[in-house]
Design a protein around this motif. Structure first.
Motif: not given
Length: 66
Positions: A20-21, A24, A50
């Motif tokens: 997810a990071n 982003m 994210s």
């Protein structure tokens, strides 16, 4: 439906937030490293991806109520 062992679930719970990071970082913050103009649509897609990945990690972490 995929059946995961306890260790496989733990590994996914640990790594999905990292993905997810990365989503982003690459789609949102990566826009500032290029010469193209900022895209609000791509920023929204990054935030959506994210959030969905974080929610997936939370669903995996939820205890079974059996």
């Amino acid at each position: 439906m995929v059946r995961l062992t306890t260790r496989q679930r733990e590994a996914l719970i640990e790594k999905v937030p990292d993905v997810a990071n990365l989503a982003m970082g690459s789609m949102f913050f990566g826009q500032f490293l290029t010469d193209r103009p900022f895209s609000a649509g791509l920023a929204a897609a990054a935030a959506t991806a994210s959030i969905l990945l974080w929610l997936f990690a939370l669903v995996l972490a939820k205890e079974d109520e059996r």
